[in-house]
Structure formats: structure tokens, C-alpha cells
Scaffold this motif. Structure first.
Motif, PDB file in Angstrom:
ATOM      1  N   PRO A  35     -68.695 -27.734 -11.721  1.00  0.00           N
ATOM      2  CA  PRO A  35     -68.591 -29.111 -11.228  1.00  0.00           C
ATOM      3  C   PRO A  35     -69.222 -30.105 -12.201  1.00  0.00           C
ATOM      4  CG  PRO A  35     -69.225 -27.638  -9.446  1.00  0.00           C
ATOM      5  CD  PRO A  35     -69.260 -26.813 -10.701  1.00  0.00           C
ATOM      6  N   GLY A  36     -68.480 -31.160 -12.473  1.00  0.00           N
ATOM      7  CA  GLY A  36     -68.971 -32.185 -13.379  1.00  0.00           C
ATOM      8  C   GLY A  36     -68.516 -32.011 -14.811  1.00  0.00           C
ATOM      9  N   ASP A  37     -68.007 -30.825 -15.188  1.00  0.00           N
ATOM     10  CA  ASP A  37     -67.471 -30.640 -16.536  1.00  0.00           C
ATOM     11  C   ASP A  37     -66.259 -31.543 -16.746  1.00  0.00           C
ATOM     12  OD1 ASP A  37     -69.361 -28.769 -17.224  1.00  0.00           O
ATOM     13  OD2 ASP A  37     -68.063 -27.022 -16.915  1.00  0.00           O
ATOM     14  N   VAL A  38     -66.005 -31.881 -18.006  1.00  0.00           N
ATOM     15  CA  VAL A  38     -64.889 -32.766 -18.337  1.00  0.00           C
ATOM     16  C   VAL A  38     -63.791 -31.968 -19.033  1.00  0.00           C
ATOM     17  CG1 VAL A  38     -64.147 -34.786 -19.656  1.00  0.00           C
ATOM     18  CG2 VAL A  38     -66.381 -34.777 -18.527  1.00  0.00           C
ATOM     19  N   VAL A  39     -62.577 -32.103 -18.505  1.00  0.00           N
ATOM     20  CA  VAL A  39     -61.386 -31.482 -19.098  1.00  0.00           C
ATOM     21  C   VAL A  39     -60.459 -32.603 -19.540  1.00  0.00           C
ATOM     22  CG1 VAL A  39     -59.436 -29.928 -18.731  1.00  0.00           C
ATOM     23  CG2 VAL A  39     -61.599 -29.497 -17.563  1.00  0.00           C
ATOM     24  N   VAL A  40     -59.889 -32.470 -20.733  1.00  0.00           N
ATOM     25  CA  VAL A  40     -58.960 -33.472 -21.253  1.00  0.00           C
ATOM     26  C   VAL A  40     -57.561 -32.858 -21.322  1.00  0.00           C
ATOM     27  CG1 VAL A  40     -58.373 -34.998 -23.170  1.00  0.00           C
ATOM     28  CG2 VAL A  40     -60.773 -34.604 -22.581  1.00  0.00           C
ATOM     29  N   THR A  41     -56.577 -33.606 -20.805  1.00  0.00           N
ATOM     30  CA  THR A  41     -55.174 -33.193 -20.873  1.00  0.00           C
ATOM     31  C   THR A  41     -54.357 -34.373 -21.398  1.00  0.00           C
ATOM     32  OG1 THR A  41     -54.488 -33.994 -18.692  1.00  0.00           O
ATOM     33  CG2 THR A  41     -55.573 -31.837 -18.781  1.00  0.00           C
ATOM     34  N   MET A  45     -54.475 -29.045 -11.137  1.00  0.00           N
ATOM     35  CA  MET A  45     -54.925 -28.638  -9.801  1.00  0.00           C
ATOM     36  C   MET A  45     -56.037 -27.603  -9.909  1.00  0.00           C
ATOM     37  SD  MET A  45     -51.097 -28.454  -8.187  1.00  0.00           S
ATOM     38  CE  MET A  45     -51.469 -27.396  -6.813  1.00  0.00           C
ATOM     39  N   ASN A  46     -55.896 -26.665 -10.824  1.00  0.00           N
ATOM     40  CA  ASN A  46     -56.931 -25.656 -11.015  1.00  0.00           C
ATOM     41  C   ASN A  46     -58.218 -26.268 -11.553  1.00  0.00           C
ATOM     42  OD1 ASN A  46     -56.309 -22.643 -10.573  1.00  0.00           O
ATOM     43  ND2 ASN A  46     -54.380 -23.441 -11.381  1.00  0.00           N
ATOM     44  N   PHE A  47     -58.106 -27.215 -12.476  1.00  0.00           N
ATOM     45  CA  PHE A  47     -59.298 -27.853 -13.030  1.00  0.00           C
ATOM     46  C   PHE A  47     -60.049 -28.615 -11.946  1.00  0.00           C
ATOM     47  CE2 PHE A  47     -56.452 -28.309 -17.009  1.00  0.00           C
ATOM     48  CZ  PHE A  47     -56.600 -26.976 -17.292  1.00  0.00           C
ATOM     49  N   ARG A  48     -59.304 -29.376 -11.156  1.00  0.00           N
ATOM     50  CA  ARG A  48     -59.947 -30.177 -10.109  1.00  0.00           C
ATOM     51  C   ARG A  48     -60.556 -29.301  -9.025  1.00  0.00           C
ATOM     52  NH1 ARG A  48     -55.919 -34.881  -8.328  1.00  0.00           N
ATOM     53  NH2 ARG A  48     -57.756 -35.435  -7.097  1.00  0.00           N
ATOM     54  N   LYS A  49     -59.948 -28.138  -8.774  1.00  0.00           N
ATOM     55  CA  LYS A  49     -60.496 -27.245  -7.753  1.00  0.00           C
ATOM     56  C   LYS A  49     -61.885 -26.745  -8.128  1.00  0.00           C
ATOM     57  CE  LYS A  49     -60.146 -24.960  -3.889  1.00  0.00           C
ATOM     58  NZ  LYS A  49     -61.582 -24.613  -3.798  1.00  0.00           N
ATOM     59  N   THR A  50     -62.194 -26.668  -9.417  1.00  0.00           N
ATOM     60  CA  THR A  50     -63.536 -26.244  -9.853  1.00  0.00           C
ATOM     61  C   THR A  50     -64.563 -27.366  -9.735  1.00  0.00           C
ATOM     62  OG1 THR A  50     -63.245 -26.891 -12.180  1.00  0.00           O
ATOM     63  CG2 THR A  50     -62.466 -24.691 -11.531  1.00  0.00           C
ATOM     64  N   GLY A  51     -64.119 -28.587  -9.443  1.00  0.00           N
ATOM     65  CA  GLY A  51     -65.027 -29.726  -9.417  1.00  0.00           C
ATOM     66  C   GLY A  51     -65.114 -30.455 -10.740  1.00  0.00           C
ATOM     67  N   ALA A  52     -64.265 -30.072 -11.698  1.00  0.00           N
ATOM     68  CA  ALA A  52     -64.277 -30.727 -13.009  1.00  0.00           C
ATOM     69  C   ALA A  52     -63.624 -32.104 -12.930  1.00  0.00           C
ATOM     70  CB  ALA A  52     -63.554 -29.864 -14.037  1.00  0.00           C
ATOM     71  N   THR A  53     -63.996 -32.970 -13.864  1.00  0.00           N
ATOM     72  CA  THR A  53     -63.377 -34.287 -14.019  1.00  0.00           C
ATOM     73  C   THR A  53     -62.268 -34.181 -15.053  1.00  0.00           C
ATOM     74  OG1 THR A  53     -65.444 -35.423 -13.494  1.00  0.00           O
ATOM     75  CG2 THR A  53     -63.769 -36.685 -14.683  1.00  0.00           C
ATOM     76  N   VAL A  54     -61.084 -34.678 -14.733  1.00  0.00           N
ATOM     77  CA  VAL A  54     -59.939 -34.595 -15.637  1.00  0.00           C
ATOM     78  C   VAL A  54     -59.686 -35.960 -16.261  1.00  0.00           C
ATOM     79  CG1 VAL A  54     -57.490 -34.038 -15.858  1.00  0.00           C
ATOM     80  CG2 VAL A  54     -58.923 -32.736 -14.269  1.00  0.00           C
ATOM     81  N   LEU A  55     -59.784 -36.027 -17.575  1.00  0.00           N
ATOM     82  CA  LEU A  55     -59.441 -37.230 -18.328  1.00  0.00           C
ATOM     83  C   LEU A  55     -58.132 -36.982 -19.072  1.00  0.00           C
ATOM     84  CD1 LEU A  55     -62.910 -38.127 -19.930  1.00  0.00           C
ATOM     85  CD2 LEU A  55     -61.930 -38.977 -17.786  1.00  0.00           C
TER      86      LEU A  55
END
Length: 493
Positions: free
Chosen positions: A219-225, A235-245
Motif C-alpha cells: 500500500p502506498g507504492d507508486v506504479v506508472v503505466t 486492477m491488480n495494482f490498485r487491489k494491492t493499495g498501490a497508487t497508479v500514475l
């Protein structure tokens, strides 16, 4: 005496035996408090007359209730509700309609009696192969799958080796034969440098993305797409609590300059890319941007999750090698699938990475899905070993190449003013941008009424943008079917 004739609803058309239905419904009446602990039930003859059943059916039902522990038989006295059930205060049941009553009788309900969190971002239409004409998301033609070769490989699995070993538990990482053959194939075709220990077999690429997300993200990690990207990944990234930029995507792929700005201002944990053919636009990530992306990963320490979903289908010269082939620092997690290469029903995907990561992914996979399908994995491995799979790839590549050219020619001649597109260098779909004045949702609905299935493309729109585009898959249709599909599309437009 309770009105058993009203309370009990038996349906002889159901596959469940009548005595089991009766026993189950008596259990429901006990749990609801309608029948109370210690209450005596009617005699078997009496209840048989009330319900118009054979007495032996009632006897069997009471015996079943005793076996289940709901009832107890007292010698010379009759059958009673078990004394040890807690007393339940009956609640008034409000049945709004006959369908609700029917559902209640079957023991089904719409909502659970407990709270749980519903995640709106998981609500996404499930893509399926529809009957009739279709311009899908880019599915293969299952009619071309090597069924005879697969059948032979399956038969050899049953004939060969130790049955105790074949039909027992296997390696969580996948069948050794498929891991070995995939390692060889990926090294030959994609320039990777792997051993079988670098390969984890999964049930499709989506499982690989899920496992990698769960292991690498917190949770709180940042993923860039990319601004446009595959919803299954986000959907998988957000399910972990990550922030998607997101960063823009142009004709050369992901905007790496914008990614560099993100890296300078905050920690980035992961970058998700489909560099060979960006999803959904099909553009290829420019070589210079590939090099810089790897450099940024090494400099800032983020993982690159590379989804190479249709590498085997490139129609020009040799396809550009994946990022994983140039990765010397272990920054890339490479995910692929045979779903697009063979048929969607064959749920075989893979994750390639450093052995330490593969070991951890396998540990997580074990608590989700103990192992894959050893028979299918063996059969696919055999096809690689005998060369049948490579022959299948060559055959389908020629077929899909011809279908791409025919479909693009049809779009150009039949819909010159309504659709803009670039002929894709590879893959199984065209990214089509429609006239801005056209209502995509209404168009897709009208097409469905005329027997043509296609997506309205709304889920490809980044926030605040209206692309008016969708993917039109050509691979799963014959040239004649493509002509019919474009004719329908022309009419509804």
C-alpha cells in the motif's frame, strides 16, 4: 400442528431426490426457528398423507435428518427436533415476489448476512467469444489450434511413465517439461538467457500479473503505466493499495521523459509496459526509449513489469526483442501467455525472472492454486519438443498476416471517412479511431442487433478524455467473415 403442506415445497423436476429436498427443508425450518428444539414431528404415515408422498420417502427423509444431526429418533415415541439446537426467535419473512419465494425454496440468496467491501474498479465486463460475427479485443482463431497434435500429446501422457507420479501432486512452478521447453524457446526467439529455474508456469498472463503485484507492491507504492493501458493490470495494482500514475502514449510508445520527471520527484516502485505492441493502441516502444527505460530502472531501482502478450505475431521483419533480453541487472519481470498463440481455453502463461523472485512467486501461488494442469502443461511441452508448436506459430502467422491486410483494405475502402487507423506491424487487432461525432455506445448496440459483436471502447478512455476508439480484432474471423463484419459496421454507421 404446523401447516407442513404450506411450509414444504417439493419440486419433482429437480435432479435432487425428493427425500433430500424434504430433509433439507426441515433443516431450514429448524435453523429458522419454525421448528423448535425438542419438538415432535408428525408420524411418517401422517406426513406422507399431508404431502401426498410415499411413506418410505418420509422415512428416508427422517433418517437423513438423523444422520445430519438435525433430528433424533426416540424409540417408541417418534422423531423429534434435536434438543441441543439453540432456540431461534422466528422472524417474519417478507416475500416481495414469486421469484424471491422460488429462490428461498432453493436455499439461495442475493446478499450475504455479513458486510464486505465492494471495489468498484473491479467491475469490468468479462470478455467471451460470442456466436456470430465479431470484431473482438484481439483473440486468436480457435479453429486453427493444433487439436490433433494436442490430442496425441494427451494420449502419450496417459500411456507414458508412472501413473502415481503423473496423477499425483506436481511442482508448483509447473511441469518440468514445459518449463524446460519454454526456457529453450524463449532463449531462441526472444534473446533471453534463462534456465528452467527462471520460469514459473501460470494459468494465463493475468495470474502472473497478480502474483507479481502481490509480491512486489505494498500500500502506498507508486506504479506508472501508460494513459491508455490494460485494465486487467491496473486492477491488480490498485487491489494491492498501490497508487497508479500514468504517462502519455504517442506514436513511439510510452513517454519516458515524463517518467523521468516522476522519478525525480517521488519513489517509483514499478513501471508496467506492453512495449512490443502497446495495449490498446498497438504502437511499438521506440528503441531509444527502451534503452532509457532500462537505465531509469537501474538508476532509481524500480521493477519493470513487461507484458509481452502477442510477441509471436509480427508481420514485418524480425520483431524487436523484449526489454528482458537487454536486462543485465534483473530489473525486468517478463510475463507472457500461450492463450493468444493457441486458444483462450488453454490457460497456460508464464513469468520469467530472477530465480529468487520465481521462488517467492511460487510460494504465493501455492496458497492460491496448488499447481496448474499437469496434463495440459505436459501436452504443450511435448508440442514444443516435437516442433509442432513452432509449425503452428508459422501457420497462424501467415493466416493472421493475410487477414490483417484484408481487414485493413476493407476499412480503407468501405469506411474511409468514418475510421482512422494505422496498419499494425503485428498483433491480432487494429486500433480504430472513429469520427468524433459518432456515438460509440450506440454504434456497438446497433451492431449487436445486426449480429456483430464489438466493444464500444469506453473503457479505453483516460479520465477526462474521449478517444472514440476501440480495438477491432481481425484474427479470429475468416476473410469472408471480416467482409460481412465490415458490411454490418458500414450499415450501422
Amino acid at each position: 400442528m404446523l401447516p407442513f403442506k404450506t411450509l414444504i415445497h417439493l419440486d419433482r423436476s429437480l435432479p435432487v431426490p425428493v427425500f433430500v429436498q424434504l430433509s433439507n427443508q426441515l433443516g431450514q425450518l429448524i435453523r429458522a426457528g419454525t421448528l423448535t428444539p425438542g419438538q415432535r414431528l408428525p408420524g411418517t404415515r401422517q406426513l406422507a398423507e399431508l404431502l401426498d408422498l410415499n411413506r418410505q420417502t418420509i422415512v428416508a427423509s427422517y433418517d437423513e435428518g438423523v444422520a445430519q444431526g438435525w433430528l433424533e429418533s426416540r424409540s417408541g415415541s417418534g422423531t423429534y427436533v434435536a434438543d441441543y439446537f439453540p432456540e431461534v426467535k422466528p422472524q417474519r419473512l417478507i416475500v416481495k415476489n414469486s421469484q424471491a419465494a422460488s429462490d428461498r425454496n432453493r436455499g439461495t440468496t442475493e446478499q450475504p448476512g455479513y458486510a464486505f467491501e465492494r471495489l468498484d474498479f473491479l467491475a469490468r465486463p468479462v470478455l467471451t467469444n460470442q456466436d456470430g460475427l465479431r470484431l473482438d479485443d484481439g483473440f486468436p482463431d480457435s479453429r486453427l489450434a493444433p487439436m490433433d497434435e494436442l490430442s496425441r500429446a494427451y494420449r502419450s501422457y496417459f500411456r507414458w511413465g508412472n501413473p502415481q507420479k503423473h496423477f499425483g501432486y506436481g511442482d508448483t512452478k509447473g511441469h518440468p517439461l514445459l518449463r524446460e521447453q519454454l526456457s529453450i524457446y524463449l532463449n531462441e526467439t526472444r534473446g533471453l538467457q534463462t534456465t528452467p529455474e527462471n520460469v514459473l508456469i501460470t494459468r494465463g498472463s493475468i495470474m502472473g500479473l497478480h502474483l507479481a503485484s502481490q509480491v512486489l507492491l505494498r500500500p502506498g507504492d507508486v506504479v506508472v503505466t501508460g494513459e491508455t493501458t490494460w485494465a486487467g493490470a491496473t486492477m491488480n495494482f490498485r487491489k494491492t493499495g498501490a497508487t497508479v500514475l500514468s504517462v502519455p502514449v504517442d506514436e513511439h510508445g510510452l513517454d519516458i521523459d515524463q517518467l523521468a520527471i516522476y522519478c525525480e520527484n517521488q519513489p517509483i516502485r514499478m513501471v508496467f509496459v506492453t512495449p512490443h505492441h502497446h495495449y490498446p493502441t498497438t504502437v511499438t516502444l521506440q528503441p531509444g526509449r527502451r534503452v532509457r527505460l532500462l537505465q531509469l530502472a537501474e538508476q532509481y531501482g524500480f521493477a519493470i513489469l513487461e507484458d509481452d502478450y502477442d510477441y509471436d505475431f509480427h508481420y514485418l521483419s524480425r520483431p524487436i526483442l523484449p526489454l528482458a533480453s537487454a536486462d543485465r541487472q534483473g530489473m525486468v519481470v517478463y510475463v507472457g501467455s500461450l492463450t493468444k498463440s493457441v486458444a483462450p481455453a488453454f490457460r497456460v502463461g508464464y513469468v520469467v525472472g530472477p530465480t529468487a523472485l520465481i521462488d517467492e512467486l511460487a510460494r504465493l501461488r501455492r496458497i492460491i492454486d496448488r499447481q496448474g494442469d499437469p496434463m495440459l502443461e505436459f501436452a504443450i511441452g511435448q508440442l514444443f519438443k516435437t516442433g509442432d508448436m513452432k509449425r503452428h506459430f508459422r501457420k497462424t502467422l501467415r493466416t493472421y498476416h493475410a487477414r490483417r491486410d484484408h481487414f485493413c483494405a476493407l476499412l480503407t475502402s468501405e469506411l474511409p471517412d468514418a475510421v482512422q487507423f494505422n496498419k499494425p506491424d503485428g498483433g491480432l487487432a487494429v486500433w480504430a479511431r472513429f469520427d468524433p461525432k459518432l456515438n460509440m455506445e450506440a454504434m456497438a448496440q446497433r451492431a449487436a442487433q445486426e449480429g456483430l459483436t464489438l466493444a464500444n471502447g469506453l473503457f479505453h478512455n483516460p479520465p477526462g478524455q474521449q478517444l472514440n476508439g476501440t480495438r477491432l480484432g481481425f484474427a479470429s474471423s475468416s476473410e469472408d467473415e471480416l467482409e460481412q463484419s465490415v458490411a454490418v459496421l458500414r450499415r450501422v454507421i
